[in-house]
Write an enzyme that holds these catalytic residues in place. Sequence first.
Site, PDB file in Angstrom:
ATOM      1  N   THR A   1       9.607 -33.505  -8.086  1.00  0.00           N
ATOM      2  CA  THR A   1       8.402 -34.286  -7.775  1.00  0.00           C
ATOM      3  C   THR A   1       7.217 -33.911  -8.663  1.00  0.00           C
ATOM      4  O   THR A   1       6.441 -34.782  -9.078  1.00  0.00           O
ATOM      5  CB  THR A   1       8.046 -34.160  -6.272  1.00  0.00           C
TER       6      THR A   1
ATOM      7  N   THR B   1      -0.496 -27.792   9.205  1.00  0.00           N
ATOM      8  CA  THR B   1      -0.148 -27.994   7.800  1.00  0.00           C
ATOM      9  C   THR B   1       0.693 -26.829   7.298  1.00  0.00           C
ATOM     10  O   THR B   1       0.632 -25.733   7.857  1.00  0.00           O
ATOM     11  CB  THR B   1      -1.403 -28.141   6.908  1.00  0.00           C
TER      12      THR B   1
ATOM     13  N   ARG C   1       0.466 -38.633  -3.227  1.00  0.00           N
ATOM     14  CA  ARG C   1      -0.476 -37.610  -3.703  1.00  0.00           C
ATOM     15  C   ARG C   1      -1.591 -38.257  -4.510  1.00  0.00           C
ATOM     16  O   ARG C   1      -2.082 -37.727  -5.473  1.00  0.00           O
ATOM     17  CB  ARG C   1       0.228 -36.512  -4.505  1.00  0.00           C
TER      18      ARG C   1
ATOM     19  N   GLU D   1      -1.788 -42.517  -1.088  1.00  0.00           N
ATOM     20  CA  GLU D   1      -0.348 -42.696  -1.279  1.00  0.00           C
ATOM     21  C   GLU D   1       0.164 -41.912  -2.488  1.00  0.00           C
ATOM     22  O   GLU D   1      -0.461 -41.916  -3.553  1.00  0.00           O
ATOM     23  CB  GLU D   1      -0.041 -44.184  -1.469  1.00  0.00           C
TER      24      GLU D   1
ATOM     25  N   CYS E   1      11.437 -37.383   1.839  1.00  0.00           N
ATOM     26  CA  CYS E   1      10.324 -36.468   2.100  1.00  0.00           C
ATOM     27  C   CYS E   1      10.341 -36.073   3.579  1.00  0.00           C
ATOM     28  O   CYS E   1      11.207 -36.492   4.333  1.00  0.00           O
ATOM     29  CB  CYS E   1       8.993 -37.129   1.727  1.00  0.00           C
TER      30      CYS E   1
ATOM     31  N   ASP F   1      -1.089 -32.696  -8.233  1.00  0.00           N
ATOM     32  CA  ASP F   1      -1.520 -33.254  -6.952  1.00  0.00           C
ATOM     33  C   ASP F   1      -2.904 -33.853  -7.147  1.00  0.00           C
ATOM     34  O   ASP F   1      -3.867 -33.133  -7.392  1.00  0.00           O
ATOM     35  CB  ASP F   1      -1.547 -32.157  -5.878  1.00  0.00           C
TER      36      ASP F   1
ATOM     37  N   GLU G   1      -1.366 -40.792   3.345  1.00  0.00           N
ATOM     38  CA  GLU G   1      -0.501 -41.963   3.502  1.00  0.00           C
ATOM     39  C   GLU G   1       0.813 -41.793   2.736  1.00  0.00           C
ATOM     40  O   GLU G   1       0.824 -41.356   1.591  1.00  0.00           O
ATOM     41  CB  GLU G   1      -1.242 -43.185   2.963  1.00  0.00           C
TER      42      GLU G   1
ATOM     43  N   CYS H   1       7.338 -36.453   5.338  1.00  0.00           N
ATOM     44  CA  CYS H   1       6.049 -36.993   5.774  1.00  0.00           C
ATOM     45  C   CYS H   1       6.114 -37.677   7.138  1.00  0.00           C
ATOM     46  O   CYS H   1       5.297 -37.392   8.019  1.00  0.00           O
ATOM     47  CB  CYS H   1       5.499 -37.965   4.738  1.00  0.00           C
TER      48      CYS H   1
ATOM     49  N   ARG I   1      -4.672 -35.547  -4.923  1.00  0.00           N
ATOM     50  CA  ARG I   1      -5.405 -35.781  -3.680  1.00  0.00           C
ATOM     51  C   ARG I   1      -6.777 -35.116  -3.707  1.00  0.00           C
ATOM     52  O   ARG I   1      -6.962 -34.073  -4.312  1.00  0.00           O
ATOM     53  CB  ARG I   1      -4.603 -35.287  -2.477  1.00  0.00           C
TER      54      ARG I   1
END
Length: 193
Positions: free
Chosen positions: A114, A149, A94, A92, A65, A126, A53, A67, A128
Amino acid sequence: MTVRHLASSHLPTQWGEFLIHVFLEPSTGKEHLALVYGTLDTAAPVLCRVHSECLTGDALYSLRCDCGPQLQEAMRRIASAGSGVILYLRQEGRNIGLGNKIRAYALQDQGADTVQANVALGFGVDERDYGICAPLFAALGVNRVNLMTNNPEKVQALEALGIDVSERQPLVTGENSHNQRYLATKRSKLGHL
């Protein structure tokens, strides 16, 4: 990790009609989505995108970004291929959340990249977790994918879950003058291809 199916409905889009499924992750209370286009041939690798997300990029069309353009291109490619899946994970920023993501943006406004911004806020590079993908794919009967990806860590994470990534398809889109540093950081510090 388990998921519970909550609802399904048709979702007409500019690329055609997807079937949207909502799954609850009981351990976190997060509701994740699976967008399915066409009839999946699960005997063959299924074209897919695992997308985290990004409210600012996906819904508000932020140029910070890539995304939103990646999500749109994945939907276009899947519709063009006639079938496929997008897993839309509620991770959201990462997986640091929207408020912290905007705090990270503010640090980026002051010169941090980032990665530096996330670390300065006390998070990992990260945060995630792709573990939710296994039960989501299982619910759809998918165990082999052609994954759209640029992130080799995503490929490794899915393979560690027992998902056969038969092919990685690059998803290069959305570069602009506002996100050049962001994309360079993804390549140099996060290993994106």
